[in-house]
Design a protein around this motif. Structure first.
Motif, PDB file in Angstrom:
ATOM      1  N   LEU A   1       9.688   5.836  -1.433  1.00  0.00           N
ATOM      2  CA  LEU A   1       8.056   6.602  -1.393  1.00  0.00           C
ATOM      3  C   LEU A   1       8.075   7.441  -1.085  1.00  0.00           C
ATOM      4  O   LEU A   1       8.349   8.287  -0.692  1.00  0.00           O
ATOM      5  N   GLY A   2       6.680   8.044  -1.254  1.00  0.00           N
ATOM      6  CA  GLY A   2       5.719   8.782  -0.576  1.00  0.00           C
ATOM      7  C   GLY A   2       6.100   9.206   1.140  1.00  0.00           C
ATOM      8  O   GLY A   2       5.867  10.143   1.772  1.00  0.00           O
ATOM      9  N   GLU A   3       5.713   7.920   1.314  1.00  0.00           N
ATOM     10  CA  GLU A   3       5.903   7.491   2.935  1.00  0.00           C
ATOM     11  C   GLU A   3       7.333   7.347   3.765  1.00  0.00           C
ATOM     12  O   GLU A   3       7.249   7.472   4.518  1.00  0.00           O
ATOM     13  N   SER A   4       8.400   7.402   2.376  1.00  0.00           N
ATOM     14  CA  SER A   4       9.823   7.279   3.169  1.00  0.00           C
ATOM     15  C   SER A   4      10.087   6.365   1.902  1.00  0.00           C
ATOM     16  O   SER A   4      10.886   7.103   0.931  1.00  0.00           O
ATOM     17  N   HIS A   5      11.107   4.741   2.760  1.00  0.00           N
ATOM     18  CA  HIS A   5      11.482   4.054   1.496  1.00  0.00           C
ATOM     19  C   HIS A   5      11.807   2.307   2.119  1.00  0.00           C
ATOM     20  O   HIS A   5      11.173   1.948   3.084  1.00  0.00           O
ATOM     21  N   SER A   6      12.368   1.807   1.573  1.00  0.00           N
ATOM     22  CA  SER A   6      12.296   0.433   1.386  1.00  0.00           C
ATOM     23  C   SER A   6      13.452   0.311   0.636  1.00  0.00           C
ATOM     24  O   SER A   6      13.944   0.675   0.213  1.00  0.00           O
ATOM     25  N   SER A   7      14.444  -0.618   0.796  1.00  0.00           N
ATOM     26  CA  SER A   7      15.803  -1.020   0.823  1.00  0.00           C
ATOM     27  C   SER A   7      15.582  -2.566   0.910  1.00  0.00           C
ATOM     28  O   SER A   7      15.075  -3.372   1.653  1.00  0.00           O
TER      29      SER A   7
ATOM     30  N   GLY B   1       0.462  -0.726  -0.172  1.00  0.00           N
ATOM     31  CA  GLY B   1       0.146   0.073   0.054  1.00  0.00           C
ATOM     32  C   GLY B   1       0.506   0.917   0.422  1.00  0.00           C
ATOM     33  O   GLY B   1       0.366   2.751   0.013  1.00  0.00           O
ATOM     34  N   ALA B   2       1.944   0.637  -0.478  1.00  0.00           N
ATOM     35  CA  ALA B   2       2.483   2.746  -0.518  1.00  0.00           C
ATOM     36  C   ALA B   2       2.810   2.942  -1.642  1.00  0.00           C
ATOM     37  O   ALA B   2       2.835   2.338  -2.429  1.00  0.00           O
ATOM     38  N   THR B   3       3.128   4.387  -1.761  1.00  0.00           N
ATOM     39  CA  THR B   3       3.714   5.376  -2.706  1.00  0.00           C
ATOM     40  C   THR B   3       4.695   4.969  -3.568  1.00  0.00           C
ATOM     41  O   THR B   3       5.587   5.989  -2.675  1.00  0.00           O
ATOM     42  N   VAL B   4       5.216   4.990  -4.246  1.00  0.00           N
ATOM     43  CA  VAL B   4       6.030   4.116  -5.121  1.00  0.00           C
ATOM     44  C   VAL B   4       6.533   5.715  -5.936  1.00  0.00           C
ATOM     45  O   VAL B   4       6.141   6.165  -6.940  1.00  0.00           O
ATOM     46  N   TYR B   5       7.588   6.153  -5.317  1.00  0.00           N
ATOM     47  CA  TYR B   5       8.069   7.007  -6.595  1.00  0.00           C
ATOM     48  C   TYR B   5       8.808   6.512  -7.569  1.00  0.00           C
ATOM     49  O   TYR B   5       9.333   7.846  -8.827  1.00  0.00           O
TER      50      TYR B   5
ATOM     51  N   ILE C   1       9.022   3.821   7.578  1.00  0.00           N
ATOM     52  CA  ILE C   1       7.672   4.753   7.434  1.00  0.00           C
ATOM     53  C   ILE C   1       7.561   5.908   8.298  1.00  0.00           C
ATOM     54  O   ILE C   1       7.880   5.990   9.787  1.00  0.00           O
ATOM     55  N   SER C   2       7.307   7.480   7.707  1.00  0.00           N
ATOM     56  CA  SER C   2       7.447   7.924   8.401  1.00  0.00           C
ATOM     57  C   SER C   2       5.921   9.187   8.184  1.00  0.00           C
ATOM     58  O   SER C   2       6.453   9.783   7.596  1.00  0.00           O
ATOM     59  N   SER C   3       5.357   8.739   8.173  1.00  0.00           N
ATOM     60  CA  SER C   3       3.541   9.404   7.499  1.00  0.00           C
ATOM     61  C   SER C   3       2.407   8.813   8.515  1.00  0.00           C
ATOM     62  O   SER C   3       2.522   7.138   8.738  1.00  0.00           O
TER      63      SER C   3
END
Length: 95
Positions: free
Chosen positions: A53-59, A31-35, A75-77
């Motif tokens: 992400l719009g909410e932070s990142h995955s790595s 459900g994350a927003t991929v930029y 996640i920071s959202s």
């Protein structure tokens, strides 16, 4: 707003392409927003991939010598991101 960091180590011998695509797909499914996405391969082996992400990142960091992957979802959202689903789907996709 606080930063939540979720991590997991997974033992796998999946290919670089499979791991990279799985990271992107699991991030979307959660459900994350991929930029933006990207990766860097290391010589002679191993790589790092990321999803901004719009909410932070995955790595994802692949350690060839250990056949292991260290995965992080930050996640920071206030938007709900399903962390459990992210890790379950990632493991399913790399099998």
């Amino acid at each position: 707003m606080k930063l939540e960091i979720h991590t997991k180590e997974i033992i796998t011998n999946a290919s670089e392409a499979k791991l990279y695509n799985a990271l992107i797909e699991a991030t979307n499914i959660a459900g994350a927003t991929v930029y933006q996405t990207g990766k860097h391969s290391f010589y002679p082996a191993g790589f790092t991939a990321f999803v901004i992400l719009g909410e932070s990142h995955s790595s994802l960091h692949y350690f060839y010598e250990d056949q292991s992957v260290f995965v992080e979802l930050a996640i920071s959202s206030r938007k709900y991101i399903n962390v459990d689903k992210f890790f379950v789907e990632l493991e399913r996709l790399i099998q």
